[in-house]
Design an enzyme around this catalytic site. Structure first.
Site, mmCIF file in Angstrom:
data_model
loop_
_atom_site.group_PDB
_atom_site.id
_atom_site.type_symbol
_atom_site.label_atom_id
_atom_site.label_comp_id
_atom_site.label_asym_id
_atom_site.label_seq_id
_atom_site.Cartn_x
_atom_site.Cartn_y
_atom_site.Cartn_z
ATOM 1 N N ASP A 190 46.803 0.096 -15.616
ATOM 2 C CA ASP A 190 47.896 -0.229 -16.523
ATOM 3 C C ASP A 190 48.255 1.030 -17.311
ATOM 4 O OD1 ASP A 190 45.915 0.192 -18.386
ATOM 5 O OD2 ASP A 190 45.992 -1.787 -19.298
ATOM 6 N N ASP A 192 48.690 2.208 -21.365
ATOM 7 C CA ASP A 192 48.382 1.748 -22.724
ATOM 8 C C ASP A 192 49.090 2.636 -23.757
ATOM 9 O OD1 ASP A 192 45.932 -0.136 -22.019
ATOM 10 O OD2 ASP A 192 45.547 1.753 -20.983
ATOM 11 N N ASP A 281 50.174 -2.271 -21.710
ATOM 12 C CA ASP A 281 49.611 -2.817 -22.951
ATOM 13 C C ASP A 281 50.179 -2.057 -24.141
ATOM 14 O OD1 ASP A 281 48.013 -4.537 -21.499
ATOM 15 O OD2 ASP A 281 46.181 -3.340 -21.711
HETATM 16 P P1 8DG Z 1 42.561 1.882 -16.534
HETATM 17 O O1 8DG Z 1 43.594 1.110 -17.282
HETATM 18 O O2 8DG Z 1 43.075 3.140 -15.962
HETATM 19 O O3 8DG Z 1 41.833 1.046 -15.529
HETATM 20 O O4 8DG Z 1 41.418 2.331 -17.576
HETATM 21 P P2 8DG Z 1 41.436 2.201 -19.141
HETATM 22 O O5 8DG Z 1 42.782 2.555 -19.697
HETATM 23 O O6 8DG Z 1 40.283 2.953 -19.670
HETATM 24 O O7 8DG Z 1 41.133 0.655 -19.368
HETATM 25 P P3 8DG Z 1 41.922 -0.476 -20.184
HETATM 26 O O8 8DG Z 1 41.408 -1.778 -19.678
HETATM 27 O O9 8DG Z 1 43.400 -0.270 -20.125
HETATM 28 O O10 8DG Z 1 41.411 -0.347 -21.669
HETATM 29 C C1 8DG Z 1 41.678 0.780 -22.477
HETATM 30 C C2 8DG Z 1 40.839 0.706 -23.707
HETATM 31 O O11 8DG Z 1 41.367 -0.246 -24.609
HETATM 32 C C3 8DG Z 1 39.398 0.283 -23.402
HETATM 33 O O12 8DG Z 1 38.492 1.263 -23.873
HETATM 34 C C4 8DG Z 1 39.217 -0.985 -24.188
HETATM 35 C C5 8DG Z 1 40.265 -0.844 -25.276
HETATM 36 N N1 8DG Z 1 40.656 -2.063 -25.957
HETATM 37 C C6 8DG Z 1 40.368 -2.269 -27.257
HETATM 38 N N2 8DG Z 1 40.829 -3.460 -27.657
HETATM 39 C C7 8DG Z 1 41.412 -4.034 -26.574
HETATM 40 C C8 8DG Z 1 42.042 -5.266 -26.388
HETATM 41 O O13 8DG Z 1 42.189 -6.068 -27.294
HETATM 42 N N3 8DG Z 1 42.514 -5.533 -25.137
HETATM 43 C C9 8DG Z 1 42.385 -4.631 -24.122
HETATM 44 N N4 8DG Z 1 42.885 -4.946 -22.921
HETATM 45 N N5 8DG Z 1 41.783 -3.438 -24.282
HETATM 46 C C10 8DG Z 1 41.297 -3.139 -25.498
HETATM 47 O O14 8DG Z 1 39.791 -1.450 -27.951
HETATM 48 MN MN MN Z 2 44.483 1.366 -19.222
HETATM 49 MN MN MN Z 3 44.862 -1.733 -21.012
#
Ligand code: 8DG
Ligand code: MN
Ligand code: MN
Length: 357
Positions: A190, A192, A281
């Site tokens: 995703d 962020d 996100d």
């Molecule tokens: P990716 O998307 O490339 O697979 O890897 P990522 O960017 O490291 O993973 P992510 O699932 O998008 O999560 C990014 C960070 O956001 C992760 O360290 C966890 C953090 N996070 C929070 N709070 C929340 C929340 O409420 N929801 C989600 N989905 N992630 C959160 O600190």
């Molecule tokens: Mn991510």
């Molecule tokens: Mn995310």
């Protein structure tokens, strides 16, 4: 004449010389696992099951279809109790990985589906009595796009769309890339972003208006909005919370190929749609919580976990996405930047691209 065991429409011998085994291995996922086990056992002293595992793998290589359920192995030669246990464990892991790769499906749902005998997403979709919530329906609808991963060029295109939308509403608002892409990853599941306003208090309205405008542009395919449950009086939190309390949304956006810089979508070559679905996100913390949120959302998950553990065990401090609290002095430690937080913790600053723990 030696015995050929009936297995569905075919007969399977215990002897490889009575089976036809091509390179088209429909059970590679299982035979690979058996072969790893054999290598592991050959190192240790318990060579006993080695031959049994080798024979089991060989039988599986000859089968015309993939074993999805444990019962599929019924009647096969060379698959004793021990081998069947291994088979079942692998089937369970594979289903878990497949099901939890769907947006909106966590370990509990994955386990439920597995125990209902479901093994493929096709089976999940076509079962009339499987209840799917809105998020899971969207996750399955856009599964092929979402599971493909997002390139840096696509992430940048998403960034330009959100930034433009946000600046139409509030020219002074800012947007920061976080998550895996901030850590320098070339692909992500995703994108962020943190949205922020110069003054605390305007962020939730901003996020809602951004979502509205994305919907108006016709590019909002799915939105799960979570309103703020943040209460300044309640920080620091005593318990560890995976989720923070800031307003946020988990989106699926429609990304047009024309907006991607190098023109390339991560689509299948035969896909001529000219767009793809992407997971995005957005989180909107109050301005004075920005640094903690940036540090928390940048990840990686393991880096965050250890940062919090270090704070607690080595410094007697509580760290989460909302605040840093010194338990010994009973004070909240202010921070404008990530550097401030590392300094409070007595840690050398670690760059985002060095946090891929
Ligand atoms: P990716 O998307 O490339 O697979 O890897 P990522 O960017 O490291 O993973 P992510 O699932 O998008 O999560 C990014 C960070 O956001 C992760 O360290 C966890 C953090 N996070 C929070 N709070 C929340 C929340 O409420 N929801 C989600 N989905 N992630 C959160 O600190
Ligand atoms: Mn991510
Ligand atoms: Mn995310």
């Amino acid at each position: 004449e030696c015995q050929l065991i009936r297995w569905g429409p075919i007969r399977v011998s215990q002897y490889a010389c009575q089976r036809r085994t091509t390179l088209d291995n429909r059970n590679k996922i299982f035979t690979d696992a058996f072969e790893v086990l054999v290598e592991h056992l050959e190192f240790s002293d318990s060579k006993g099951p080695c031959l049994a595992f080798k024979r089991a793998a060989s039988v599986l290589k000859s089968l015309p279809s993939t074993l999805r359920h444990l019962g599929d192995a019924d009647g096969l030669p060379c698959l004793g109790e021990h081998c069947r246990d291994v088979l079942e464990a692998i089937q369970c892991v594979i289903s878990h990985q497949l099901f939890t790769s769907v947006f909106g499906v966590g370990p509990k749902t994955a386990e439920k589906w597995y125990h209902r005998g479901l093994r493929t997403l096709q089976e999940v979709v076509s079962q009339p009595n499987v209840h799917l919530n809105k998020m899971q329906r969207a996750g399955l609808l856009y599964y092929r796009d979402i599971s493909r991963g997002i390139s840096r060029a696509e992430a940048d295109a998403v960034g330009r769309i959100i930034a433009e939308t946000m600046h139409c509403i509030s020219p002074s608002a800012t947007m920061t890339l976080t998550g895996g892409f901030r850590r320098g990853k070339a692909f992500g599941h995703d994108v962020d972003y943190i949205l922020s306003t110069p003054e605390s208090g305007a962020e939730e309205a901003l996020l809602l208006r951004v979502i509205d405008r994305l919907r108006y542009q016709g590019i909002l395919l799915y939105c799960d909005y979570q309103e703020s449950t943040f209460d300044k009086e309640r920080i620091p939190c005593r318990r560890f919370e995976a989720m923070d309390h800031f307003p946020k949304c988990f989106l699926i956006l429609k990304l047009d190929a024309m907006t991607v810089e190098d023109g390339g979508l991560q689509n299948n070559p035969e896909d001529q749609r000219g767009w793809r679905a992407v997971r995005v996100d957005l989180v909107a913390p109050p301005a004075d919580r920005y640094a903690y949120t940036l540090l928390g959302w940048t990840g990686s998950t393991q880096f965050e976990r250890d940062l919090r553990r270090f704070a607690r065990l080595e410094r007697g401090m509580l760290l989460d996405n909302h605040a840093l609290y010194d338990r010994n002095k009973s004070i909240l430690l202010p921070a404008k930047t990530e550097e401030d937080i590392f300094a409070h913790l007595g840690l050398e600053y670690i760059e985002p691209w060095q946090r891929n723990a």
